[in-house]
Motif scaffolding. Structure first.
Motif, PDB file in Angstrom:
ATOM      1  N   THR A   1      31.017  32.996  35.868  1.00  0.00           N
ATOM      2  CA  THR A   1      30.618  33.933  35.582  1.00  0.00           C
ATOM      3  C   THR A   1      29.052  34.645  35.649  1.00  0.00           C
TER       4      THR A   1
ATOM      5  N   LYS B   1      27.819  41.300  43.461  1.00  0.00           N
ATOM      6  CA  LYS B   1      28.892  41.953  42.787  1.00  0.00           C
ATOM      7  C   LYS B   1      29.330  41.004  42.267  1.00  0.00           C
ATOM      8  N   ARG B   2      30.208  40.269  42.143  1.00  0.00           N
ATOM      9  CA  ARG B   2      31.169  39.277  41.141  1.00  0.00           C
ATOM     10  C   ARG B   2      30.426  38.606  40.145  1.00  0.00           C
TER      11      ARG B   2
ATOM     12  N   ARG C   1      23.704  49.143  37.208  1.00  0.00           N
ATOM     13  CA  ARG C   1      22.860  48.608  38.264  1.00  0.00           C
ATOM     14  C   ARG C   1      21.423  48.682  37.592  1.00  0.00           C
TER      15      ARG C   1
ATOM     16  N   LYS D   1      30.364  44.067  33.254  1.00  0.00           N
ATOM     17  CA  LYS D   1      31.686  44.738  32.663  1.00  0.00           C
ATOM     18  C   LYS D   1      31.907  45.039  31.195  1.00  0.00           C
ATOM     19  N   ARG D   2      31.975  43.238  31.567  1.00  0.00           N
ATOM     20  CA  ARG D   2      32.815  42.325  30.480  1.00  0.00           C
ATOM     21  C   ARG D   2      31.739  42.426  28.942  1.00  0.00           C
TER      22      ARG D   2
ATOM     23  N   ARG E   1      31.120  42.712  38.097  1.00  0.00           N
ATOM     24  CA  ARG E   1      31.804  42.931  37.650  1.00  0.00           C
ATOM     25  C   ARG E   1      32.205  41.889  35.726  1.00  0.00           C
ATOM     26  N   GLU E   2      31.493  40.844  36.551  1.00  0.00           N
ATOM     27  CA  GLU E   2      31.763  40.055  34.621  1.00  0.00           C
ATOM     28  C   GLU E   2      30.557  41.272  33.833  1.00  0.00           C
TER      29      GLU E   2
END
Length: 258
Positions: free
Chosen positions: A154, A70-71, A94, A77-78, A74-75
């Protein structure tokens, strides 16, 4: 250069975790005071001869647990195309970057480019990124550089930890009390399981990678702090400093220059 043997004398230190008296930290001073450094892009031959440009990213990265995945999500997406060479077009899902191995474990997707297989986040030589990235290498690492953050934030856990290895063991003392032993050591070939012996090249025991001007416990401060906490790291530094001062009489890493 030939790698050193896997078995050689090592110096260890044990101390209670200052933040948790139920843990004893067992740290490999021989490894932590060695001059190892990652030489990706500066002589790294890759773990397989058929994929010399992708270092140890050939197999993709297994996630430690759901929170790790999950962490990283989130990265991801950046990541923009100027950081991630192989970013799929359109709306990112995903399944575009995660796959399941034969044992049902989730990991980053492996793709083939010019005959070399590697993690989908591995940018290949010739990639022309934005001004703040380095071209070939991990896109998630480039994201950290671009945003002035540590790659510990990241990258998947296994990626930022390598070649440090943290293991846990429950120990019962003779008086019946128990504690958790947390070992910090070298992630050498055997850490990869039986397949590690099949690597064509590996860095941690190779003199070619023992060229850093400072020891591992300083160059890997972010990683060690994430593994054992700030107080644990401060105590580790104290022991490593003492070992460096007296290391002529103690076990040295044979891959270090002498």
């Amino acid at each position: 250069m030939p790698e050193v043997p896997l078995d050689f004398p090592r110096a260890w230190v044990e101390f209670v975790n200052p933040d948790d008296d139920t843990e004893v930290l067992r740290c490999d001073l021989t490894w932590l005071t060695s001059s190892y450094t990652c030489i990706f892009g500066s002589g790294c031959a890759g773990i397989y001869a058929h994929s010399p440009d992708v270092g140890c990213c050939t197999l993709g990265a297994h996630f430690a647990d759901d929170e790790d995945e999950k962490r990283v999500a989130r990265e991801v997406k950046r990541l923009t195309p100027d950081l991630w060479q192989h970013r799929p077009a359109g709306r990112l899902r995903r399944d575009d970057w995660v796959e399941t191995d034969d044992e049902g474990e989730r990991k980053t997707l492996v793709i083939e480019v010019d005959g070399q297989q590697a993690c989908i986040f591995q940018n290949r030589p010739g990639f022309k990124p934005g001004d703040f990235a380095d071209g070939a290498g991990c896109a998630l690492h480039a994201l950290a550089l671009a945003e002035g953050r540590s790659f510990v934030e990241t990258k998947p856990d296994v990626c930022w930890q390598l070649p440090l290895r943290r293991t846990f063991r429950d120990v019962e003392r003779p008086d019946g009390t128990e504690y958790t032993e947390v070992s910090i050591s070298e992630y050498e070939r055997r850490g990869w399981g039986p397949g590690g012996h099949d690597f064509d090249w590996y860095c941690s025991g190779n003199p070619e990678a023992h060229v850093a001007p400072e020891p591992v416990y300083l160059t890997h401060a972010d990683e060690l702090t994430a593994l054992i906490g700030e107080a644990g790291y401060r105590e580790l530094v104290r022991h490593c400093d003492a070992h460096v001062r007296s290391r002529s009489a103690l076990a040295l890493h044979p891959a270090d220059p002498h």
